[in-house]
Write a protein that holds these residues in place. Structure first.
Motif, PDB file in Angstrom:
ATOM      1  N   ARG A  23       0.837  -1.207   0.000  1.00  0.00           N
ATOM      2  CA  ARG A  23       0.000   0.000   0.000  1.00  0.00           C
ATOM      3  C   ARG A  23       0.870   1.255   0.000  1.00  0.00           C
ATOM      4  NH1 ARG A  23      -5.520   0.493   1.878  1.00  0.00           N
ATOM      5  NH2 ARG A  23      -6.549   1.491   0.124  1.00  0.00           N
ATOM      6  N   LYS A  24       0.518   2.202  -0.860  1.00  0.00           N
ATOM      7  CA  LYS A  24       1.221   3.484  -0.932  1.00  0.00           C
ATOM      8  C   LYS A  24       0.268   4.576  -0.464  1.00  0.00           C
ATOM      9  CE  LYS A  24       2.236   2.518  -5.255  1.00  0.00           C
ATOM     10  NZ  LYS A  24       2.082   1.049  -5.297  1.00  0.00           N
ATOM     11  N   ILE A  25       0.580   5.170   0.684  1.00  0.00           N
ATOM     12  CA  ILE A  25      -0.287   6.163   1.326  1.00  0.00           C
ATOM     13  C   ILE A  25       0.341   7.534   1.199  1.00  0.00           C
ATOM     14  CG2 ILE A  25      -1.348   6.873   3.501  1.00  0.00           C
ATOM     15  CD1 ILE A  25      -0.434   3.456   3.739  1.00  0.00           C
ATOM     16  N   LEU A  26      -0.456   8.494   0.734  1.00  0.00           N
ATOM     17  CA  LEU A  26       0.017   9.865   0.570  1.00  0.00           C
ATOM     18  C   LEU A  26      -0.627  10.746   1.630  1.00  0.00           C
ATOM     19  CD1 LEU A  26       1.815  11.379  -1.579  1.00  0.00           C
ATOM     20  CD2 LEU A  26      -0.347  12.142  -2.594  1.00  0.00           C
ATOM     21  N   HIS A  27       0.202  11.515   2.332  1.00  0.00           N
ATOM     22  CA  HIS A  27      -0.309  12.528   3.254  1.00  0.00           C
ATOM     23  C   HIS A  27      -0.108  13.878   2.572  1.00  0.00           C
ATOM     24  CE1 HIS A  27      -1.194  14.144   7.385  1.00  0.00           C
ATOM     25  NE2 HIS A  27      -0.582  15.194   6.856  1.00  0.00           N
ATOM     26  N   ALA A  28      -1.205  14.443   2.078  1.00  0.00           N
ATOM     27  CA  ALA A  28      -1.150  15.708   1.322  1.00  0.00           C
ATOM     28  C   ALA A  28      -2.303  16.581   1.776  1.00  0.00           C
ATOM     29  CB  ALA A  28      -1.230  15.432  -0.176  1.00  0.00           C
ATOM     30  N   TRP A  76       0.482   6.503  -6.015  1.00  0.00           N
ATOM     31  CA  TRP A  76      -0.061   6.320  -4.670  1.00  0.00           C
ATOM     32  C   TRP A  76      -1.443   5.674  -4.771  1.00  0.00           C
ATOM     33  CZ3 TRP A  76      -4.584   9.180  -3.792  1.00  0.00           C
ATOM     34  CH2 TRP A  76      -4.798  10.265  -4.651  1.00  0.00           C
ATOM     35  N   ASP A  77      -1.903   5.124  -3.651  1.00  0.00           N
ATOM     36  CA  ASP A  77      -3.175   4.398  -3.629  1.00  0.00           C
ATOM     37  C   ASP A  77      -4.295   5.140  -2.907  1.00  0.00           C
ATOM     38  OD1 ASP A  77      -2.009   2.105  -4.933  1.00  0.00           O
ATOM     39  OD2 ASP A  77      -1.088   1.583  -3.014  1.00  0.00           O
ATOM     40  N   VAL A  78      -3.984   5.725  -1.758  1.00  0.00           N
ATOM     41  CA  VAL A  78      -4.986   6.394  -0.944  1.00  0.00           C
ATOM     42  C   VAL A  78      -4.338   7.611  -0.288  1.00  0.00           C
ATOM     43  CG1 VAL A  78      -4.499   4.927   1.058  1.00  0.00           C
ATOM     44  CG2 VAL A  78      -6.727   6.072   0.891  1.00  0.00           C
ATOM     45  N   MET A  79      -5.129   8.649  -0.066  1.00  0.00           N
ATOM     46  CA  MET A  79      -4.578   9.908   0.430  1.00  0.00           C
ATOM     47  C   MET A  79      -5.257  10.350   1.723  1.00  0.00           C
ATOM     48  SD  MET A  79      -4.021  13.544  -1.586  1.00  0.00           S
ATOM     49  CE  MET A  79      -5.583  13.401  -2.458  1.00  0.00           C
ATOM     50  N   VAL A  80      -4.435  10.763   2.685  1.00  0.00           N
ATOM     51  CA  VAL A  80      -4.903  11.467   3.881  1.00  0.00           C
ATOM     52  C   VAL A  80      -4.836  12.947   3.537  1.00  0.00           C
ATOM     53  CG1 VAL A  80      -4.500  11.928   6.329  1.00  0.00           C
ATOM     54  CG2 VAL A  80      -4.024   9.650   5.383  1.00  0.00           C
TER      55      VAL A  80
END
Length: 338
Positions: free
Chosen positions: A197-202, A237-241
């Motif tokens: 899983r690739k999680i992006l915090h943006a 990325w897969d999902v973003m915060v």
């Protein structure tokens, strides 16, 4: 009597809200779960007001990474081999973030990362440190964030570790991206790969499931902000915060990309059909530009309303004109008018 499938209704409503965008994704809405890892396109069910009044919500995103929502803000929690790293800590929400972490793991919080210098997202760091009995923890920030704290004379706990390209935290290699600066010149994006899983915090770039806040969350540079949207779509990325609202996916970014593109297209048409000389009726130049800009904005607003207002009337009526206004003046100042 046939029963209404609530989940299907939720999915269909948001698919309708994406009409006119590049995609109409069928998101899956489920209650937040600190145990079950969110599947692709899964979001958290419930409205904004309901979310605001809850002490916190937790959604597991991967084996060691969690989305935590406190009121209208969300943060990223990363569980390491021995302790926990937190990205952002919203103002007035520090203690509740700590409470949420305690339900995830018994491991202590040892580090907090500042994503940028806007106090609504990081103003809870001091509260957390007090709750920890002033125990020493690592505070990560880029040089740009630290300098912004100083320049704006913000009363924030000083960063103890300056970061540039990455953070190595107890088995996690977190990539740091300082190039998406349309929202704020010190805005920092973090990419966490945990398993597959690739999680992006943006933060403050995309507000999933709703139109953007006024002036696109007070974007410092709207043209760079639009470029940031394109960059987000090109990243892996897969999902973003996202800092606010719900979990974000590339379908949310595509919707925003189309919305901004339409604003600029309608303004371009408005500039072509409006003549500044028709507004030279007084000896006050401010009045000329006010009257001229309102005519152009009204033209773009009518077209934008036909495509985007249905199903989101309240937020559209509150924010859409500010979105158009931002790009009108940016297009004029950058020489991007016809």
């Amino acid at each position: 009597m046939k029963r209404i499938n609530k989940k299907k209704v939720l999915v269909s409503v948001f698919a309708l809200s994406l009409v006119g965008s590049t995609t109409a994704a069928e998101f899956i809405y489920k209650p937040a779960s600190p145990i079950e890892i969110a599947s692709d396109l899964q979001k958290i069910e419930g409205g904004q007001l309901d979310r605001y009044h809850k002490p916190f919500e937790i959604q597991r995103l991967s084996e060691n990474v969690y989305w935590v929502s406190v009121s209208y803000y969300n943060v990223t929690v990363i569980v390491g081999q021995n302790s926990v790293l937190l990205i952002d800590a919203p103002m007035w929400g520090g203690k509740r973030v700590l409470d949420a972490i305690k339900t995830i793991t018994d491991k202590p919080l040892s580090a907090i990362v500042y994503s940028h210098s806007h106090a609504d997202h990081v103003g809870g760091v001091g509260e957390i440190i007090e709750e920890l009995g002033n125990r020493v923890i690592d505070l990560y920030a880029t040089e740009e964030v630290r300098n912004s704290f100083i320049a704006h004379k913000m009363n924030m706990p000083e960063p103890t570790k300056i970061i540039s390209n990455r953070i190595n935290f107890e088995g996690h290699d977190i990539k740091v991206n300082k190039t998406l600066i349309g929202h704020a010149s010190d805005n920092t994006i973090f990419l966490i790969k945990d398993g597959n899983r690739k999680i992006l915090h943006a933060v403050d770039i995309v507000h999933p499931d709703q139109l953007e806040f006024r002036n696109f969350s007070l974007a410092e540079d709207p043209i760079l902000y639009q470029n940031d949207i394109d960059t987000l779509l090109s990243m892996d990325w897969d999902v973003m915060v996202t800092g606010h609202s719900n979990l974000g996916y590339k379908e949310d970014v595509k919707f925003l990309q189309g919305y901004i593109s339409d604003i600029r297209k309608y303004l371009h048409e408005g500039f072509k059909t409006t003549n500044l000389h028709d507004h030279l009726k007084s000896d006050v130049p401010f009045e000329w530009y006010d009257s001229y800009s309102r005519e152009v904005i009204d033209y773009a607003y009518r077209l934008l309303s036909k495509k985007y207002r249905l199903g989101r009337e309240k937020e559209f009526d509150i924010n859409a004109r500010t979105h158009i206004d931002v790009y009108l003046w940016e297009m004029i100042s950058r020489g991007l008018t016809p």
